[in-house]
Design an enzyme around this catalytic site. Structure first.
Site, PDB file in Angstrom:
ATOM      1  N   ARG A   1     -11.265  -1.753   6.078  1.00 47.18           N
ATOM      2  CA  ARG A   1     -11.255  -2.831   7.069  1.00 47.18           C
ATOM      3  C   ARG A   1     -12.506  -2.810   7.940  1.00 47.18           C
ATOM      4  O   ARG A   1     -13.136  -3.839   8.168  1.00 47.18           O
ATOM      5  CB  ARG A   1      -9.993  -2.740   7.935  1.00 47.18           C
ATOM      6  CG  ARG A   1      -9.884  -3.801   9.017  1.00 47.18           C
ATOM      7  CD  ARG A   1      -8.577  -3.684   9.772  1.00 47.18           C
ATOM      8  NE  ARG A   1      -7.448  -4.102   8.942  1.00 47.18           N
ATOM      9  CZ  ARG A   1      -6.963  -5.334   8.931  1.00 47.18           C
ATOM     10  NH1 ARG A   1      -7.499  -6.274   9.703  1.00 47.18           N
ATOM     11  NH2 ARG A   1      -5.930  -5.643   8.169  1.00 47.18           N
TER      12      ARG A   1
ATOM     13  N   GLU B   1      -3.963   0.829   3.825  1.00 44.01           N
ATOM     14  CA  GLU B   1      -2.934  -0.085   4.322  1.00 44.01           C
ATOM     15  C   GLU B   1      -1.930  -0.392   3.222  1.00 44.01           C
ATOM     16  O   GLU B   1      -2.221  -0.220   2.033  1.00 44.01           O
ATOM     17  CB  GLU B   1      -3.586  -1.365   4.864  1.00 44.01           C
ATOM     18  CG  GLU B   1      -4.575  -1.092   5.996  1.00 44.01           C
ATOM     19  CD  GLU B   1      -5.173  -2.354   6.593  1.00 44.01           C
ATOM     20  OE1 GLU B   1      -4.555  -3.437   6.435  1.00 44.01           O
ATOM     21  OE2 GLU B   1      -6.236  -2.269   7.228  1.00 44.01           O
TER      22      GLU B   1
ATOM     23  N   GLU C   1      -6.826 -12.507   4.749  1.00 50.60           N
ATOM     24  CA  GLU C   1      -7.232 -11.584   5.811  1.00 50.60           C
ATOM     25  C   GLU C   1      -8.626 -11.030   5.543  1.00 50.60           C
ATOM     26  O   GLU C   1      -9.454 -10.916   6.452  1.00 50.60           O
ATOM     27  CB  GLU C   1      -6.218 -10.443   5.907  1.00 50.60           C
ATOM     28  CG  GLU C   1      -6.580  -9.348   6.902  1.00 50.60           C
ATOM     29  CD  GLU C   1      -6.335  -9.723   8.348  1.00 50.60           C
ATOM     30  OE1 GLU C   1      -6.633  -8.893   9.227  1.00 50.60           O
ATOM     31  OE2 GLU C   1      -5.854 -10.849   8.602  1.00 50.60           O
TER      32      GLU C   1
ATOM     33  N   ASP D   1     -14.391 -18.785   7.615  1.00 53.29           N
ATOM     34  CA  ASP D   1     -14.844 -19.303   8.911  1.00 53.29           C
ATOM     35  C   ASP D   1     -16.350 -19.137   9.037  1.00 53.29           C
ATOM     36  O   ASP D   1     -16.848 -18.190   9.636  1.00 53.29           O
ATOM     37  CB  ASP D   1     -14.122 -18.573  10.042  1.00 53.29           C
ATOM     38  CG  ASP D   1     -14.488 -19.140  11.415  1.00 53.29           C
ATOM     39  OD1 ASP D   1     -15.161 -20.184  11.463  1.00 53.29           O
ATOM     40  OD2 ASP D   1     -14.098 -18.539  12.425  1.00 53.29           O
TER      41      ASP D   1
ATOM     42  N   HIS E   1       4.974 -11.895   6.746  1.00 53.34           N
ATOM     43  CA  HIS E   1       4.588 -11.761   5.347  1.00 53.34           C
ATOM     44  C   HIS E   1       3.498 -12.799   5.109  1.00 53.34           C
ATOM     45  O   HIS E   1       3.792 -13.971   4.833  1.00 53.34           O
ATOM     46  CB  HIS E   1       5.779 -12.013   4.418  1.00 53.34           C
ATOM     47  CG  HIS E   1       6.921 -11.053   4.590  1.00 53.34           C
ATOM     48  ND1 HIS E   1       6.738  -9.689   4.661  1.00 53.34           N
ATOM     49  CD2 HIS E   1       8.260 -11.270   4.704  1.00 53.34           C
ATOM     50  CE1 HIS E   1       7.924  -9.097   4.795  1.00 53.34           C
ATOM     51  NE2 HIS E   1       8.860 -10.027   4.848  1.00 53.34           N
TER      52      HIS E   1
ATOM     53  N   CYS F   1       1.440 -13.338   2.784  1.00 53.34           N
ATOM     54  CA  CYS F   1       1.316 -13.932   1.454  1.00 53.34           C
ATOM     55  C   CYS F   1       2.177 -15.177   1.315  1.00 53.34           C
ATOM     56  O   CYS F   1       1.885 -16.063   0.501  1.00 53.34           O
ATOM     57  CB  CYS F   1       1.704 -12.915   0.381  1.00 53.34           C
ATOM     58  SG  CYS F   1       0.599 -11.480   0.305  1.00 53.34           S
TER      59      CYS F   1
END
Length: 409
Positions: free
Chosen positions: A9, A39, A50, A110, A374, A376
């Site tokens: 991450r 994770e 994500e 983004d 969740h 997904c």
């Protein structure tokens, strides 16, 4: 059958760069799956979304230095002071690959780029002076004053790279392109003389840069041309073309190389479904391509509520009503955090939140547990909190700590 990325991450951008650079072109056109090291998340779409959010945050961080933020538009453009060495160009190519991967996998990224970048990616014609307006409205206003074109802009002075300072703190550029202080009666000819004096001694070269779009402007000439009344419009257009083109060409070429590695047109003889999808990109307009990559920035939570689905309760439940009451009072940043917490992305798909599946599920009776999700499947799990105040407290704590990662609860 998948393009698998394993990233940490905190170092997602660096890890992705190394793995994507080593991946063959055919692998880039496979469905993306992401593993966030350490994770528990299993990628059925949420981890992927994500991932794109994480790398976008890291790419456009002010310390990264690849892009510069234009304060007035809040858009980014290539940093002309960034070193154009092999390592930096490979990072720009990575941005292109990420744009292509987001598009190919139906995710949003983004990236605060102006429309002109998507025009250039599609090979569409660029109108330098007009296209500059969205990216840098202040510079556009100054160049319009030089060119004698209409632009309305009030703001501080603009200093071009050649040292020319155009406009002042109270300048309003009107239809004739002249500037004056509010309430003052300034003769157009006098103001024209002022601009001419500022440009006296400057010259420019049009060879290799976008030619002026207006037939009234001088034709391109490979030799230096003095900036005169007759060539001012050409000078402004060439200057804008340099900002959008020649000055950033190595960086843009690297970015487009990365983008084309995923979505470049392929031979008509190819029967691969992934190749056909890549070829279809050329059918998009620049506006459509931007919407598909960036998503919709407008968040209408009324539309989200209207299309929500409920699991374990219904729309009349007091906790459900309390949730929507809280959600509608959130400010824009908090709404984006909520959307990212539930879906993995803080953007709405093309068509807005009316097109986004959203499930509000009951996670048991009132308890001290924080809301979870969740990503997904776009599911938000809420305990049946006893009061609106308790729900709001738990929700805000969850949103404030949402970047900790994917874990089983």
């Amino acid at each position: 059958p998948y393009l698998q990325l394993e990233v940490r991450r905190a170092h997602a951008l660096r890890d992705a760069a190394a793995q994507l650079a080593a991946a063959p072109a055919t692998a880039l056109r496979k469905q993306l799956r992401v593993l966030l090291v350490g994770e528990d998340g299993v990628d059925d779409g949420g981890v992927q979304r994500e991932f794109f959010g994480i790398v976008a945050d890291q790419l456009f961080h002010k310390d990264h230095g690849m892009f510069e933020l234009i304060p007035e538009s809040r858009l980014c453009w290539f940093n002309r002071e960034a070193p154009m060495d092999e390592e930096t160009l490979e990072e720009y190519a990575l941005v292109g690959r990420l744009l292509g991967l987001a598009l190919y996998n139906g995710a949003t990224l983004d990236v605060p780029f102006p429309l002109v970048l998507f025009k250039k990616l599609l090979g569409r014609p660029v109108d330098p002076l007009n296209d500059l307006k969205e990216l840098d409205p202040l510079l556009h206003a100054g160049l319009c004053r030089i060119a004698g074109r209409r632009s309305r802009r009030r703001g501080p002075s603009v200093t071009l790279e050649d040292g020319t300072c155009i406009s002042d703190g109270n300048c309003d550029i009107d239809e004739a392109g002249d500037g004056h202080d509010e309430g003052d009666d300034v003769d157009d000819d006098d103001d024209d003389e002022t601009v001419a004096a500022l440009l006296d001694g400057l010259s420019f070269r049009t060879a290799g840069l976008p030619s002026p779009p207006s037939p009234q402007q001088p034709s391109p000439d490979p030799d230096d041309q003095p900036v005169t009344r007759a060539t001012r419009a050409a000078y402004a257009n060439v200057y804008a073309g340099n900002v959008l083109g020649a000055a950033v060409e190595p960086a843009f070429a690297a970015l487009r190389r990365g983008f084309d590695a995923v979505v470049a047109p392929v031979p008509a003889s190819s029967s691969s479904p992934s190749d056909a999808a890549a070829s279809a990109v050329s059918l998009f307009s620049p506006e459509e391509l931007r919407d598909l990559v960036v998503g919709c920035t407008a968040l209408d939570f009324r539309e989200l509520e209207k299309n929500a689905v409920y699991d374990g309760w219904d729309a009349e439940n007091s906790t459900v009503r309390a949730f929507w009451a809280v959600a509608h009072t959130l400010d824009e940043p908090a709404k984006r955090r909520l959307l990212r917490f539930v879906t993995g992305s803080d953007r709405a798909p093309v068509g807005g939140l009316a097109r986004l599946p959203f499930v509000l599920a009951r996670a048991g009776p009132d308890s001290d547990r924080l809301p979870s999700s969740h990503t997904c499947y776009n599911v938000l799990l809420l305990s049946d909190y006893g009061t609106r105040e308790r729900l709001e407290e738990k929700l805000r704590v969850a949103l404030d700590n949402a970047s900790c990662g994917f874990y089983l609860v």
